[in-house]
Design an enzyme around this catalytic site. Structure first.
Site, PDB file in Angstrom:
ATOM      1  CD  GLU A  46      36.795  33.403  16.511  1.00 53.05           C
ATOM      2  OE1 GLU A  46      35.626  32.816  16.377  1.00 53.05           O
ATOM      3  OE2 GLU A  46      37.601  33.052  16.350  1.00 53.05           O
TER       4      GLU A  46
ATOM      5  CB  ALA B  26      31.726  66.012  13.974  1.00 52.53           C
TER       6      ALA B  26
ATOM      7  CE  LYS C 155      31.350  25.452  22.330  1.00 54.58           C
ATOM      8  NZ  LYS C 155      31.327  24.460  21.319  1.00 54.58           N
TER       9      LYS C 155
ATOM     10  CB  CYS D 276      -5.106  43.579  12.056  1.00 50.35           C
ATOM     11  SG  CYS D 276      -6.738  44.066  12.818  1.00 50.35           S
TER      12      CYS D 276
ATOM     13  CB  SER E   1      39.011  22.224  16.060  1.00 45.93           C
ATOM     14  OG  SER E   1      39.044  20.642  15.568  1.00 45.93           O
ATOM     15  CG  LEU E   2      40.615  24.576  20.847  1.00 46.80           C
ATOM     16  CD1 LEU E   2      40.440  25.845  21.948  1.00 46.80           C
ATOM     17  CD2 LEU E   2      42.124  24.298  21.248  1.00 46.80           C
TER      18      LEU E   2
ATOM     19  CE  LYS F 181      34.826  27.443  21.292  1.00 46.56           C
ATOM     20  NZ  LYS F 181      33.982  27.858  20.306  1.00 46.56           N
TER      21      LYS F 181
ATOM     22  CG  ASP G  29      33.415  61.465  10.249  1.00 42.83           C
ATOM     23  OD1 ASP G  29      33.938  60.617  10.282  1.00 42.83           O
ATOM     24  OD2 ASP G  29      32.318  61.520  10.977  1.00 42.83           O
TER      25      ASP G  29
END
Length: 664
Positions: A173, A37, A313, A423, A85-86, A118, A40
């Site tokens: 990212e 608050a 990964k 239903c 890219s890797l 990652k 804001d």
């Protein structure tokens, strides 16, 4: 407004610096110093001053975080150097092979790894010059991306200005946290919109919408992992680069580690594979980089990836399998949900044999038939879902929603404007346990002790077949149950008996009518005064009540069109529950004409207590934020209502301010 002691320009500058400080504390350090608050209030004051003095507008002002006018499209922009890219390592052996190649190329030189999580998001390059954010570009094809600068400015963890002169670039990212993703889908479900599949797709879509106000409401985050000047690393150590970016005010993932050998790197990978689901964001592995930039240059590149970095990964979170059948599950409100019965397949280390299909429209969108090969995705603790059809079976069988409930045989209906088929039988065995738990919950009939374990036993032993049976339970029946002593059983009976005196609104809320929660139940009780009229009035008459629209009216009519539901209500009436109340005139007080929405947990007031105080003072309490909302009252863990209130510029207050309005 600006004080007499300062000019508008001085006050604007002071507000910007103060807001930037608090944004950094909240969005980067996760250590807020003031309430939402109070934040804001500062933002509204700054907005008002900038609107009154447009000549003082600034593209780095925190007010750009709210977004601006929609644009017609995105411009393609080349990157300063390729965003490559890797190569991937899918297991420990491949990670060891990568380490061996690095040692062969570096000879006797000692080296260390920087291990970073990652993140599963969207890569973005952000350029700064003269201490200001100049441009933000998506990865695109690695050579050319899209200019998303206006949308990126709305990301509150991304600095609009930094204390560093000269030009530099950071790459990182854009992600959506699990919590923000859940809020987004909760709101979309309330608005009867299709749900998003996962946080990554949601982040990518949110960054690339043409209306930056939409991006602003999605609560995206930016975590950086590269520091470049003229398209190249600016320092000789990658770890030092991360520390430098952190000192400039960027959000750098704290879950990173310097590893002196591959054994320490593998330990980091294994640690976070275990911790993966407890993180507030999605990851799909670990990125390992050689820390020394001179050594990175010595190692060089293959035709498509650097030799000095690799992505380890984790086990796949999606897999292909065959849909062997489509089954139907029935939820507490009677919604029929189609579920794919799958040929069992391992997804993210878990064997999956079921996946949600949401509704009939989703099956049509996928073009799915029984027998098709599909891609199944598992994300966090969310039930697996079918993402797409990979190949269609030559003799695949089409699916159609049943016209009768597969559990109780009762008719099913799709209400106007709703995707779900339901239903209408509240006593349907598939709904029973959840219905009883809801009926007994604290905010409904408040039967203390009637929790999940006890309800399971009562249903499984055939003691109760609907909520009315609760009022016929005998002390001896409860004493027969496992872990139920005489004192506990007597207390349960006492609590059931006390619930007979709960007000009409709680009885209505306990019936499980779709779209009729506590707020709507209170409106119905206050407007009509008795359940008999509510059960018999036509839809047009029900819509005469404030906030009761066609969808809710149709749901009420649908509920009471089922003989079994009317019989249930009659049994509750005979059990002595409250079925009518005096219809009150509107209270006139200090909050007359004002509409409040409550969200989160307040320091001292329970939600029902706050609601009662507001209504006693003549105010209204609504369950959803709209343009008619006067105040949003927030507490800890405020939900998606807070985002909507900010987007609509609704005044946001906390408990203390509410009590002030009430004169308490």
């Amino acid at each position: 407004m600006a004080s007499a002691a300062s000019s508008p320009a001085q006050r604007i500058l002071a507000l910007r610096e103060l807001i930037e400080h608090h944004e950094h504390q909240y969005y980067v350090l996760d250590a807020p110093e003031i309430s939402d608050a109070d934040y804001d209030k500062l933002m509204r004051e700054l907005l008002a001053l900038e609107q009154a003095h447009p000549e003082l507008a600034n593209e780095c002002s925190p007010t750009v975080r709210v977004g601006g006018k929609a644009r017609e499209g995105f411009v393609k922009v080349p990157h300063s150097s390729p965003m490559l890219s890797l190569d991937n390592a899918l297991n420990e052996a491949e990670l060891l092979a990568f380490d061996r190649r690095v040692r062969e190329l570096l000879g006797d030189e000692p080296f260390r790894y920087v291990a970073e999580l990652k993140l599963d998001g969207l890569s973005m390059a952000v350029h700064y010059n003269h201490e200001r954010l100049q441009k933000a570009i998506t990865r695109g094809d690695g050579s050319v991306g899209e200019d998303v600068t206006e949308n990126a400015r709305t990301i509150r963890s991304l600095p609009l200005r930094v204390q560093q002169s000269g030009a530099f670039e950071t790459r990182g990212e854009v992600i959506m946290t699990r919590r923000a993703f859940e809020r987004l889908n909760e709101q979309r479900e309330q608005d009867a919109l299709p749900l998003y599949a996962n946080p990554r797709n949601s982040a990518a879509g949110s960054l690339r919408v043409l209306d930056s106000t939409v991006t602003a409401a999605r609560q995206l985050e930016y975590m950086t992992y590269f520091y470049f000047v003229d398209g190249q690393p600016a320092l000789d150590s990658h770890w030092d680069s991360l520390e430098h970016l952190k000192s400039l005010g960027f959000k750098v993932n704290p879950e990173r580690r310097l590893c002196s050998n591959v054994e320490e790197l593998i330990a980091f990978c294994n640690e976070f594979e275990v911790r993966r689901e407890s993180l507030p964001y999605e990851i799909d592995g670990v990125v390992a980089k050689i820390d020394s930039i001179p050594q990175q240059r010595k190692l060089g590149y293959t035709s498509k990836a650097p030799r000095w970095a690799i992505a380890y990964k984790y086990a796949a979170r999606d897999a292909e399998t065959i849909v062997e059948d489509i089954l139907i599950q029935v939820g507490r409100t009677g919604a029929l949900t189609p579920v794919a019965a799958l040929q069992p397949v391992a997804v993210g280390g878990v064997t999956v044999a079921r996946a949600t299909l949401h509704n009939e429209e989703e099956i049509a969108r996928l073009g799915l038939k029984i027998g098709d090969t599909v891609l199944v995705e598992r994300s966090g603790d969310v039930i697996p879902k079918v993402v797409k059809v990979v190949s269609s079976a030559p003799e695949g069988r089409s699916f159609a929603m049943p016209t009768e409930c597969p559990i109780c045989g009762g008719p099913v209906t799709r209400l106007e404007g709703e995707v779900a088929v339901r239903c209408g039988n509240v006593n349907c065995p598939a709904r029973l346990k959840q219905s009883i738990e809801h009926f007994a919950s604290r905010t409904v009939m408040d039967i203390d002790g009637m929790g999940e374990v006890l309800v399971d036993q009562l249903v499984e032993k055939g003691k109760i077949k609907n909520v009315a049976d609760l009022y016929e339970l005998k002390l001896e029946e409860l004493e027969e149950l496992e872990r139920m002593g005489k004192k506990s059983a007597a207390k349960i009976v006492q609590n059931i008996d006390a619930s007979r005196k709960r007000p009409l609104a709680r009885v209505i809320a306990g019936l499980g009518i779709p779209f009729v929660g506590s707020r709507t139940a209170q409106i119905l009780a206050d407007t009509f005064g008795n359940l008999k009229d509510i059960a018999e009035f036509p839809e047009e008459r029900l819509q005469g009540a404030e906030e009761i629209g066609p969808k809710v009216a149709a749901a009420i009519r649908f509920y009471f069109s089922d003989d079994r539901n009317r019989e249930l209500v009659q049994r509750l009436r005979e059990a002595g529950l409250t079925m009518e109340q005096e219809v009150k005139g509107k209270t006139v007080g200090p909050l007359t004409g004002q509409t409040f929405v409550l969200t989160g947990t307040m320091p001292t007031l329970k939600r029902e207590e706050a609601k009662a105080l507001i209504e006693e003072a003549g105010g209204k309490v609504s369950g959803s934020v709209s343009k008619k909302t006067t105040y949003l009252v927030t507490g800890e863990d405020a939900g998606s209502k807070l985002d909507k209130a900010k987007a609509l510029e609704i005044k946001i207050i906390e408990e203390a301010e509410l009590l002030g309005l009430l004169g308490k």
